[in-house]
Design an enzyme around this catalytic site. Structure first.
Site, PDB file in Angstrom:
ATOM      1  CG  HIS A 165     -10.336  -3.139  47.645  1.00  0.00           C
ATOM      2  ND1 HIS A 165     -11.132  -4.005  47.203  1.00  0.00           N
ATOM      3  CD2 HIS A 165      -9.386  -3.794  48.348  1.00  0.00           C
ATOM      4  CE1 HIS A 165     -10.464  -5.132  47.622  1.00  0.00           C
ATOM      5  NE2 HIS A 165      -9.571  -5.029  48.252  1.00  0.00           N
ATOM      6  CB  SER A 286     -13.338  26.001  33.138  1.00  0.00           C
ATOM      7  OG  SER A 286     -14.472  26.287  33.222  1.00  0.00           O
ATOM      8  CE  LYS A 292     -12.918  21.968  36.451  1.00  0.00           C
ATOM      9  NZ  LYS A 292     -13.966  21.222  35.891  1.00  0.00           N
ATOM     10  CD  GLU A 299     -11.150  14.605  31.314  1.00  0.00           C
ATOM     11  OE1 GLU A 299     -12.334  14.499  31.741  1.00  0.00           O
ATOM     12  OE2 GLU A 299     -10.576  15.698  31.115  1.00  0.00           O
TER      13      GLU A 299
END
Ligand code: ARG
Length: 467
Positions: A165, A286, A292, A299
């Protein structure tokens, strides 16, 4: 209906009974050449073997056979050199090749299509292509497995929280976690291998749907094209796209595995987890936030898996309402499959690179096990083993100790023995031996368990299993 854009000429290969040509719209909806030209090699190889069989069975003459084979080889060279002009008016790869063959060798080209139809021809081409795709998938998965096993070996002793979980559950080793994916990719490989076995029956000779009255030798063509045997039912043969569905099912399941690993990498690499660092090769910066490092490749592995699942679905839906045998709907099989193959090979290559490059932050992983009472199960097991109480009672005692630690604001090993005795008077000092995550992990030596010794054992078995 007359269409001012109707072509004046009927199709030269099938237009015998037609007076005029098709409309522009018909040409556009009907043509598959833009995407099925990728099958040219399989188409030419299949035609060459079909032609040789026609000669061997005396259906066509050796002279015609030689001219056909020579012409087909020339066409292959032309296509490879980028000199071939594909035409949408000729619909697909099969008719583009045959029409060019007529230009090169004249009327004898027309003998190639004896005892054959585009229906068994396309099934053969496409099977040969999907068969190669199965082999490529197997190779790519093998490379990914090797990357995983190597990382697992390096990280057999590295302790991290294991989650259920996404809540800290029990400490595990990172090597163990990586080997979980090794198992998934092992099953994926066996699915591709299995699909390959089932598809490996040759459609050639099924002709349009009913077989042929010519005395062909289907065993010869099957053998020459590396198939195990010819297919057994001509109607099934030209209706069947199971092989593409099976390939895409295997690819979709495997893409789901890649996607789950990608998702974990996204989580592990964020500043809050900081379990791993991904390399420059597979991340982007970024344009506005200089700090970043975005895990774009991971992704996109996650995102593109959806596309593969979509391709599988599109062909399932295309096939589900079709009566036997061939219907033109089936031409929709190709773009879905081609896209699935391209997408799958891209995400698996990206994942392999990401696994190879990934840097593991051992200290951060270890630190994350200091929260969440992660050795609570070890405590309960100790109560069972040493105090001889039933597991359910031990679970209850441990629950009370967790609540006590939570209130005190410490982990389980931050409680004193006196405090523990308030919950269960029989508890002794010995309990502190199982509250460390190192001991917890080392104790899980059951076959397939997370102990470093067991992980190393599984690593060496994995190396043998990779094949
Ligand atoms: N281009 C077709 C396909 O991709 C080839 C088979 C056409 N057969 C036919 N009878 N029209 O499926």
């Amino acid at each position: 209906m007359t269409d001012k854009n109707q072509k004046p000429e009927a199709n030269s290969l099938w237009g015998g009974r037609f007076e005029g040509g098709v409309s522009d719209i018909m040409e556009k909806i009907n043509a598959s050449i833009d995407f099925d030209k990728i099958l040219y090699r399989q188409d030419i190889t299949g035609s060459i073997e079909h032609c040789k069989m026609l000669v061997a069975t005396d259906i066509i003459s050796a002279d015609d056979g030689d001219a056909i084979v020579k012409g087909l080889k020339q066409i292959e060279d032309e296509i490879e050199a980028g000199e071939f002009e594909f035409s949408a008016a000729l619909e697909d790869i099969h008719m583009n090749v045959e029409s060019r063959l007529t230009e090169i060798i004249g009327a004898a080209a027309g003998r190639l299509h004896t005892a054959r139809s585009r229906n068994d021809q396309v099934a053969t081409d496409f099977k040969l292509w999907v068969r190669d795709a199965c082999d490529q998938a197997d190779d790519a998965l093998k490379a990914l497995q090797m990357a995983l096993v190597e990382k697992a070996e390096e990280n057999a002793h590295v302790i991290m929280p294991g989650f259920t979980h996404l809540q800290s559950a029990q400490p595990v080793t990172f090597g163990h976690h990586l080997l979980a994916y090794f198992e998934m990719f092992t099953r994926d490989r066996s699915r591709f291998q299995d699909a390959r076995k089932r598809l490996n029956e040759c459609p050639l000779g099924a002709a349009a749907l009913a077989g042929t009255s010519f005395p062909i030798d289907r065993h010869q063509t099957a053998k020459a094209l590396g198939f195990d045997r010819p297919t057994s039912n001509s109607m099934d043969t030209v209706s069947d796209r199971d092989f593409a569905l099976e390939f895409m099912s295997a690819a979709a399941i495997s893409a789901v595995h890649i996607s789950r690993l990608a998702e974990e990498m996204v989580t592990w690499s964020c500043a809050q987890f900081n379990f791993i660092q991904m390399s420059d090769s597979f991340t982007t910066g970024s344009s506005i936030m200089p700090q970043k490092r975005n895990p774009d490749a991971a992704e996109l592995c996650r995102g593109k898996s959806g596309r593969i699942i979509g391709s599988l679905n599109s062909l399932l839906v295309t096939m589900k309402g079709l009566a036997l045998t061939f219907s033109k709907d089936m031409q929709e099989d190709k773009e879905a499959t081609f896209d699935a193959v391209e997408t799958y090979s891209l995400i698996i290559a990206a994942m392999t690179g990401m696994v190879e490059d990934m840097k593991v932050n051992e200290n951060e992983m270890r630190k994350a096990t200091n929260v969440g009472f992660i050795t609570a199960t070890d405590l309960a097991d100790w109560v069972v083993r040493v105090l001889g109480l039933p597991f359910r009672t031990a679970h209850h005692i441990t629950g009370s100790l967790v609540a006590m630690a939570e209130k005190k604001g410490c982990d389980l090993d931050g409680l004193t023995l006196e405090e523990m005795k308030q919950v269960e008077p029989a508890i002794t000092d010995d309990v502190f031996n199982v509250l460390s995550v190192e001991k917890s992990v080392a104790s899980r030596e059951s076959f397939g368990g997370t102990a470093p010794s067991q992980v190393l054992k599984q690593v060496s078995l994995a190396k043998e299993r990779i094949g």
